[in-house]
Design an enzyme around this catalytic site. Structure first.
Site, mmCIF file in Angstrom:
data_model
loop_
_atom_site.group_PDB
_atom_site.id
_atom_site.type_symbol
_atom_site.label_atom_id
_atom_site.label_comp_id
_atom_site.label_asym_id
_atom_site.label_seq_id
_atom_site.Cartn_x
_atom_site.Cartn_y
_atom_site.Cartn_z
ATOM 1 N N ASP A 268 0.832 -1.038 0.510
ATOM 2 C CA ASP A 268 0.152 0.084 -0.028
ATOM 3 C C ASP A 268 0.603 1.064 -0.421
ATOM 4 O O ASP A 268 0.209 1.870 -0.015
ATOM 5 C CB ASP A 268 -1.166 0.630 1.100
ATOM 6 C CG ASP A 268 -0.956 -0.296 2.563
ATOM 7 O OD1 ASP A 268 0.677 -0.114 2.418
ATOM 8 O OD2 ASP A 268 -0.692 0.094 3.710
ATOM 9 N N SER A 269 2.276 0.800 0.102
ATOM 10 C CA SER A 269 3.513 2.344 -0.203
ATOM 11 C C SER A 269 2.352 2.769 -1.843
ATOM 12 O O SER A 269 2.908 3.648 -1.835
ATOM 13 C CB SER A 269 4.749 1.826 -0.795
ATOM 14 O OG SER A 269 4.785 0.505 -0.973
ATOM 15 N N ASP B 198 -0.958 -6.314 -0.050
ATOM 16 C CA ASP B 198 -1.566 -5.766 1.462
ATOM 17 C C ASP B 198 -2.520 -5.930 1.303
ATOM 18 O O ASP B 198 -3.188 -5.267 0.108
ATOM 19 C CB ASP B 198 -0.732 -4.585 1.422
ATOM 20 C CG ASP B 198 0.484 -3.925 2.072
ATOM 21 O OD1 ASP B 198 0.562 -4.956 2.740
ATOM 22 O OD2 ASP B 198 1.030 -2.963 1.773
ATOM 23 N N LYS C 185 -1.009 -10.139 2.904
ATOM 24 C CA LYS C 185 0.114 -9.411 4.081
ATOM 25 C C LYS C 185 -1.035 -8.533 4.657
ATOM 26 O O LYS C 185 -1.453 -7.356 4.577
ATOM 27 C CB LYS C 185 1.585 -7.841 3.619
ATOM 28 C CG LYS C 185 2.441 -7.646 5.151
ATOM 29 C CD LYS C 185 3.146 -7.466 4.344
ATOM 30 C CE LYS C 185 3.147 -5.945 3.375
ATOM 31 N NZ LYS C 185 3.130 -4.994 4.714
ATOM 32 N N GLU D 241 -0.845 -5.669 9.007
ATOM 33 C CA GLU D 241 -0.620 -4.516 9.889
ATOM 34 C C GLU D 241 -0.581 -5.191 11.122
ATOM 35 O O GLU D 241 -1.743 -4.592 11.439
ATOM 36 C CB GLU D 241 -0.216 -3.193 9.565
ATOM 37 C CG GLU D 241 1.084 -2.607 8.340
ATOM 38 C CD GLU D 241 0.366 -1.559 7.840
ATOM 39 O OE1 GLU D 241 0.079 -0.348 8.995
ATOM 40 O OE2 GLU D 241 1.516 -1.481 6.568
ATOM 41 N N GLU E 225 9.712 -3.594 9.845
ATOM 42 C CA GLU E 225 10.152 -2.369 9.490
ATOM 43 C C GLU E 225 10.838 -0.658 10.622
ATOM 44 O O GLU E 225 10.072 -0.770 11.883
ATOM 45 C CB GLU E 225 8.774 -1.512 8.809
ATOM 46 C CG GLU E 225 8.901 -0.538 7.457
ATOM 47 C CD GLU E 225 7.828 0.504 7.669
ATOM 48 O OE1 GLU E 225 6.862 -0.326 6.805
ATOM 49 O OE2 GLU E 225 8.545 1.319 6.540
HETATM 50 O O1 KIV Z 1 3.567 -0.874 1.754
HETATM 51 C C1 KIV Z 1 4.503 -1.273 1.061
HETATM 52 O O2 KIV Z 1 5.553 -0.778 0.505
HETATM 53 C C2 KIV Z 1 5.200 -2.025 2.331
HETATM 54 C C3 KIV Z 1 6.688 -2.378 2.746
HETATM 55 C C4 KIV Z 1 7.624 -1.138 2.746
HETATM 56 C C5 KIV Z 1 6.777 -3.963 3.438
HETATM 57 O O3 KIV Z 1 4.647 -2.093 3.779
#
Ligand code: KIV
Length: 276
Positions: A55-56, A94, A122, A124, A192
Site C-alpha cells: 500500500d506504499s 497488502d 500481508k 499490519e 520495519e
Molecule cells: O507497503 C509497502 O510497500 C510495505 C513495504 C514497505 C514492506 O509494506
C-alpha cells in the site's frame, strides 16, 4: 516497450512452503515492491524472490502523504497487473487500511487478491482483532505475511514514521507480538524500522522468515520499495535504510540484480542503512 508476458526460466517458482525451507537452509530472501507488469517482469528476470504489491502505492504512485487512502480496489487492480509480469517470484498483496478491521472483511479482500494472482496477503499489527484475522485467513487457505515495527497504517497514532522498539518495554512487546503472529498462523513477518539487535533477536526466536526494512542485516531477507531501490525521489523524506542500486546496476534490471546479490551476500543493509 513492454510486449511479452512472464517468460519461462529454469528457476523453480516460489511457493509458500518454500519460505520455511529457505529459513531452515539459511537462504536469504530478496523482496521488492511492484505495482505493474513491466517492473514485476524485470524483477522476476533479475531473480527477485518475493514481490509485494504494497500500500506504499499510495505514497509512491498516487502521490499521497500516507497509505491510508489506498483501497481494496486499488490493490486488487495492481495485483492483477503485477501478477502478469511474474513467473517465478511469489506475489504478496497488502490489505489496505481497515480492510482487516474484521476477519470477514479481511477474507473478502484477500480472496480478491488471491484470485488476482497473489499467493499471500500481508497485514499490519498484532492487536487482538489482527490476530483473529490472521487465524481466520490461514484457516481458510489464505497464507498470511504479518508486518510489525513501524506499521505505516498506524501513522496517526504513532505521530509520524518513526523507529519502533527502542526502549526495553517496547522491544519486549514487539518480541511478544512477533511470537503471537507466528502462533496465529503467519508464514512470513516484515519488520520495519526497528533496531538491528531487536530484529536479530526476533529472527532467532521465530520459525518463520523475517524480512527487514530498516531492521538491520540479521533478518532472513530484506524488502525495499521500488522507487527507493531506483533512487527515485517520490517527494517524501528519504529514510536512512534506503539505497539507490541503479548507479551500480547500470539498468533497471541490473539494479534489481545488484540489490538481490547484496541481500544474499549480506552486504545490504550495512550499518549505514540500519538503526542502532
Ligand atoms: O507497503 C509497502 O510497500 C510495505 C513495504 C514497505 C514492506 O509494506
Amino acid at each position: 516497450m513492454y510486449t511479452s508476458p512472464a517468460q519461462a526460466t529454469d528457476r523453480k517458482p516460489w511457493t509458500v512452503p518454500m519460505l520455511a525451507d529457505a529459513k531452515r537452509d539459511g537462504r536469504r530472501l530478496a523482496m521488492l515492491t511492484a505495482y505493474d507488469a513491466g517492473f514485476a517482469l524485470a524483477m522476476d528476470r533479475a531473480g527477485i524472490d518475493l514481490v509485494l504489491v504494497g500500500d506504499s502505492l499510495g505514497m509512491v504512485a498516487q502521490g499521497r502523504d500516507s497509505t491510508l487512502p489506498v483501497s481494496v480496489d486499488d490493490i486488487a487492480y495492481h495485483t492483477e497487473c503485477a501478477a502478469r509480469g511474474l513467473s517465478t517470484a511469489l506475489l504478496l498483496s497488502d490489505l489496505p487500511f481497515q480492510a482487516d478491521a474484521t476477519p470477514r472483511r479481511a477474507l473478502d479482500a484477500a480472496t480478491r487478491f488471491l484470485q488476482a494472482g497473489a499467493a499471500m496477503a500481508k497485514l499490519e499489527g498484532a492487536a487482538a482483532h489482527k490476530l483473529d484475522a490472521i487465524r481466520f485467513l490461514t484457516e481458510r487457505e489464505v497464507p498470511v505475511c504479518a508486518h510489525l515495527g513501524l506499521t505505516p497504517q498506524s501513522v496517526l497514532r504513532l505521530g509520524g514514521f518513526k523507529v519502533q522498539g527502542r526502549d526495553d518495554r517496547a522491544a519486549a512487546r514487539l518480541r511478544e507480538d512477533a511470537r503471537a503472529v507466528q502462533d496465529a498462523g503467519a508464514s512470513l513477518l516484515v519488520l520495519e524500522c526497528v533496531p538491528s539487535a531487536l530484529a536479530a533477536a526476533i529472527t532467532a526466536e521465530l520459525r518463520i522468515p523475517t524480512i527487514g526494512i530498516g531492521a538491520g542485516p540479521h533478518c532472513d531477507g530484506q524488502v525495499l520499495v521500488l522507487h527507493d531501490v531506483l533512487g527515485l525521489d517520490s517527494g517524501h523524506r528519504r529514510p536512512k535504510f534506503v539505497k539507490d542500486f541503479l548507479a551500480d546496476g547500470g539498468s533497471v534490471e541490473g539494479a534489481f540484480r545488484a540489490y538481490a546479490a547484496a541481500v544474499r551476500d549480506g552486504s545490504f543493509p550495512d550499518a549505514a542503512h540500519s538503526y542502532e
